[in-house]
Design an enzyme around this catalytic site. Structure first.
Site, mmCIF file in Angstrom:
data_model
loop_
_atom_site.group_PDB
_atom_site.id
_atom_site.type_symbol
_atom_site.label_atom_id
_atom_site.label_comp_id
_atom_site.label_asym_id
_atom_site.label_seq_id
_atom_site.Cartn_x
_atom_site.Cartn_y
_atom_site.Cartn_z
ATOM 1 N N GLY A 12 0.808 -1.213 0.000
ATOM 2 C CA GLY A 12 0.000 0.000 0.000
ATOM 3 C C GLY A 12 0.840 1.261 0.000
ATOM 4 N N ASP A 25 -5.936 -8.014 -6.439
ATOM 5 C CA ASP A 25 -5.454 -7.905 -5.062
ATOM 6 C C ASP A 25 -4.300 -6.910 -5.010
ATOM 7 O OD1 ASP A 25 -7.260 -9.870 -4.102
ATOM 8 O OD2 ASP A 25 -5.939 -11.436 -4.863
ATOM 9 N N LEU A 26 -4.459 -5.839 -4.256
ATOM 10 C CA LEU A 26 -3.483 -4.750 -4.232
ATOM 11 C C LEU A 26 -2.084 -5.246 -3.862
ATOM 12 C CD1 LEU A 26 -2.917 -1.693 -4.373
ATOM 13 C CD2 LEU A 26 -3.461 -1.592 -1.922
ATOM 14 N N ASP A 27 -1.141 -5.025 -4.775
ATOM 15 C CA ASP A 27 0.276 -5.342 -4.558
ATOM 16 C C ASP A 27 0.519 -6.816 -4.245
ATOM 17 O OD1 ASP A 27 1.016 -2.692 -4.982
ATOM 18 O OD2 ASP A 27 0.752 -2.162 -2.881
ATOM 19 N N GLU A 28 -0.359 -7.699 -4.723
ATOM 20 C CA GLU A 28 -0.184 -9.116 -4.451
ATOM 21 C C GLU A 28 -0.129 -9.963 -5.718
ATOM 22 O OE1 GLU A 28 -2.722 -10.746 -1.470
ATOM 23 O OE2 GLU A 28 -2.357 -9.131 -0.038
#
Length: 300
Positions: free
Chosen positions: A217, A242-245
């Site tokens: 994040g 999926d954020l940054d995944e």
């Protein structure tokens, strides 16, 4: 400046006009390498590079990348792909042929921090990044002058939570208009919607200013400083919902100490971000990456 870049492109296309790549994934089983090698030989192709990996020799998934030379490949490529279908079906393969001289058309998205964009432009100008950088898109005007100095179209599309849908509709139309193959988020500080990501599966590469999975994040350097870390890093990955995944392509780190405040961490971090993103983009352009679940196989 563009004529200088065009010279690199012309030279590259001539040198690699007969260079093809074949990427394969399938269940691991006997005979795969033999069958594909024999096929390429029968097509008059000479294998110049081969890399393979198996997740488990007994019942795992097998990945292989061939790079080959074949006379008059531009004329023969379609027929070669069609002829390969019988082998692909017999081994239940996912197989993809690509051609080195057909450069991928790239769009770069950027916000206010330009270090990653500049690294890509410098690599492109010097002939180290073989792509057709077709357009740069930004939610700010900061990059316009430098982008247009390279002869690249620049589009300013403001993007906030309130107008995200309208902004992404404009962006998606631009991607279609410019026939884009790859989107690079060079410190583009906006979260993409599931709709945008679904339109471009595994065709969006992001640079995250953290050694993921740590500090996902916003403001990772500030949080890293408060945590008192001794290593900082950067991660380039494919973008998913999926954020940054998303699947990680490349990472790197640098040692820091108690004398480094948050601003010093950012300075050191920017150097890592530039090189990590450039490497990830280069490997994608050279068709060296296969996605496996939420992981990548990188034949670098």
């Amino acid at each position: 400046m563009k004529s200088h870049i065009e010279q690199h492109v012309t030279s590259y296309k001539e040198k690699y006009k007969n260079r093809g790549r074949l990427l394969i994934s399938c269940s691991d089983q006997p005979g795969i390498v033999s069958a594909v090698s024999t096929f390429l030989f029968e097509q008059g192709a000479n294998i110049v590079e081969s890399s393979q990996h198996s997740t488990n020799p007994e019942g795992g998934t097998f990945f292989i990348r061939f790079e080959f030379e074949c006379d008059r490949l531009d004329e023969k490529g379609s027929a070669m792909e069609e002829a390969f279908q019988s082998i692909a079906e017999s081994f239940s393969m996912e197989a993809k042929f690509t051609y080195a001289h057909r450069l991928k058309r790239t769009a770069v998205f950027v916000s206010k921090e330009l270090h990653c964009l500049l690294e890509l432009l410098w690599a492109w100008e010097s002939g180290d990044l073989m792509s057709d950088i077709a357009v740069v898109v930004s939610n700010h005007e900061d990059a316009r002058e430098v982008v247009e100095s390279f002869g690249i179209p620049f589009y300013h599309i403001p993007a906030t939570k309130e107008i995200r849908a309208e902004a992404e509709a404009q962006q998606l139309q631009l991607l279609k208009d410019y026939n884009i193959d790859l989107i690079i988020l060079a410190r583009y500080m906006q979260i993409l919607t599931p709709t945008f990501v679904a339109e471009n599966p595994y065709r969006i590469i992001n640079i995250h200013h953290s050694f993921l999975p740590a500090f996902i994040g916003a403001k990772p350097y500030e949080r890293a400083y408060k945590r008192g870390v001794k290593l900082i890093g950067a991660t380039s990955h494919y973008v998913t919902d999926d954020l940054d995944e998303g699947p990680i392509i490349e990472q790197d780190i640098e040692r820091v100490n108690h004398r480094d405040d948050a601003e010093e961490l950012k300075k050191k971090g920017r150097l890592i971000e530039r090189t990590v993103l450039a490497r990830a983009v280069k490997w994608h352009l050279e068709d060296r990456i296969l996605v496996y679940g939420n992981r990548t196989i990188v034949f670098n």
